[in-house]
Design an enzyme around this catalytic site. Structure first.
Site, PDB file in Angstrom:
ATOM      1  N   GLY A 239      -0.117   1.939  23.941  1.00 13.61           N
ATOM      2  CA  GLY A 239      -0.309   0.514  24.208  1.00 13.61           C
ATOM      3  C   GLY A 239      -1.657   0.085  24.716  1.00 13.61           C
ATOM      4  O   GLY A 239      -1.958  -1.115  24.737  1.00 13.61           O
ATOM      5  N   CYS A 342      -3.757 -12.878  -4.621  1.00 21.61           N
ATOM      6  CA  CYS A 342      -3.405 -14.269  -4.875  1.00 21.61           C
ATOM      7  C   CYS A 342      -2.549 -14.858  -3.766  1.00 21.61           C
ATOM      8  O   CYS A 342      -1.400 -15.245  -3.985  1.00 21.61           O
ATOM      9  CB  CYS A 342      -2.694 -14.362  -6.214  1.00 21.61           C
ATOM     10  SG  CYS A 342      -1.611 -12.965  -6.465  1.00 21.61           S
TER      11      CYS A 342
END
Ligand code: LLP
Length: 420
Positions: A239, A342
């Site tokens: 973390g 796209c």
């Protein structure tokens, strides 16, 4: 500190000009610095000197075989979340007794694989999973070492998609239920209670959430001791954040200082599962500009890498610095750096002030060593890019770029569709 620096206006990885690799290997590609990887691992490990510990590199951040092999050689253990990561880890040379296995959805075949190999510890995330592990261990004539992953309900103050230690998250078991789960585990015939575990989130930029989580877990360790359940390993997960832009996360030393005192007071072995802090700034993505395009009030730099290669900007709005590989250009533009996919979310940088770049120029997308290649995909049937590792003045292609044939490997057209 990392080893991607300019020398005579040219970006180098250690002693190799990035352009030279791009010309040989083609773009896009991920580029890793051996010296940076090694330095980051050793720095992290050293921060915990004097504490009984095992640093288990988190494979999900980067599971490139060459990188895993490097960490195995440096004495790392491995944090895995799937049978596939176990397979890679074993192939790369990790001893199974240095592997910890987390994840809310371990399948039976994955549990069996880990039991057969004899991993260090299953980080169990539900009562049902515990029952399955007990049953599978019995069937295989094994005893399964387990930790319960506790959800300490602390706010890691990071992006919501990557916080994991809040009540509302799917991860771990709340403290009260965990106590009951430990009592049940203690009675199971094929389970051995080994540890306690938590992982509260990723890209955390202050130490207080870790301290809070640690306090929470210690309360549970003490309560368990009172009912005769002994915990040997404390797994604090990963973390710790890194600097992508202007974040100022604590370094490994400060992080270690914040948690080791509590551990030192008890006969606990500390396990850590760092990912990003080790590899994040040890890698870059090199892409070539294809075209420039001026929209109405908007400038686009179109690159040959897209969201399928580096998903973090699209998925989390993550910031990755973009640098020119050659510094000789003078102009500065404000533009979107976009890829060929796209989708409007296909960007590597959005509304960014960056060096003016035209077709043919090479760009380096920085801090791309963690959750970058591992999260890439074949979307739009784009080929997964190559990965290259530099050591001093040498470089090696550690993963080849895919070829078109790779895209359809394993596919078959059913006979009922006919042959013509
Ligand atoms: N241990 C467990 C159980 C984890 O779930 C994780 C990361 C780690 C260790 C390593 O955490 P680190 O030290 O790297 O923060 N894809 C996201 C990050 C997801 C993190 C998932 N778990 C991103 O690109 O930011």
């Amino acid at each position: 500190m990392h080893h991607f620096q300019y020398k005579q206006d040219e970006l180098h990885c250690e002693d190799v000009p990035v352009r030279e690799i791009a010309d040989q290997v083609g773009t896009p590609f991920y580029l890793y610095s051996h010296a940076t990887l090694k330095r980051h691992f050793l720095m992290f490990d050293k921060a915990f000197e004097g504490v009984s510990r095992l640093v288990c590199f988190s494979a999900k951040a980067n599971s490139c075989m060459a990188i895993l092999k490097l960490f195995a050689t440096l004495g790392s253990g491995l944090d895995i979340v799937s049978g596939g990561e176990l397979f890679r880890g074993l192939r790369a040379g990790f001893s199974p007794d240095r592997v910890v296995y987390s994840g809310v959805g371990k399948r039976v075949d994955e549990i069996d694989f880990a039991l057969e190999q004899g991993i260090l510890m299953f980080n169990v995330e539900s009562m049902e999973e515990l029952e399955v592990i007990d049953q599978r261990a019995g069937a295989l004539g094994k005893t399964a070492p387990v930790a319960i992953r506790v959800n300490p309900d602390v706010d890691p103050k990071t992006h919501p998609y990557i916080s994991t230690g809040l009540k509302k998250n799917k991860f771990g078991i709340d403290t009260e239920t965990a106590f009951q789960t430990y009592k049940a585990a203690d009675k199971m015939r094929h389970i051995r209670v080994e540890g306690i575990d938590c992982h509260i989130g990723s890209q955390i930029s202050e130490v207080s959430p870790f301290k809070d989580a640690m306090q929470n877990l210690m309360g549970l360790v003490d309560a368990l001791a009172e009912v005769g359940i002994k915990i040997s390993c404390l797994d604090m997960g990963g973390g710790l954040g890194i600097t992508y832009h202007d974040e100022t996360p604590p370094g490994p030393d400060e992080y270690a200082r914040a948690i080791v005192d509590t551990v030192k007071k008890r006969p606990l072995k500390l396990i850590l599962e760092p990912g990003r802090v080790i590899v994040g700034n040890a890698g870059i993505l090199v892409t070539r500009v294809l075209y420039r395009k001026s929209g109405k009030g908007k400038e686009f730099v179109i690159a040959d890498a897209g969201m399928n290669d580096l998903l973090r900007p699209s998925l989390y709005g993550a910031f990755h610095a973009v640098k020119p590989v050659n510094l000789t250009g003078t102009g500065v533009i404000r533009a979107d750096l976009v890829g060929p996919i796209c989708e409007s979310s296909d960007f590597l940088a959005s509304d960014r002030e960056m060096a003016d770049a035209v077709g043919g120029d090479l760009l380096a997308v920085m801090s791309a060593g963690a959750y970058a290649y591992t999260m890439s995909s074949n979307y739009c049937s784009r080929l997964k890019v190559s990965e290259v590792m530099v050591k001093d003045g040498d470089y090696h292609v550690v993963k080849e770029r895919q070829q078109y044939e790779d895209l359809i490997r394993g596919e078959s057209v059913p006979p009922f569709l006919g042959t013509d």
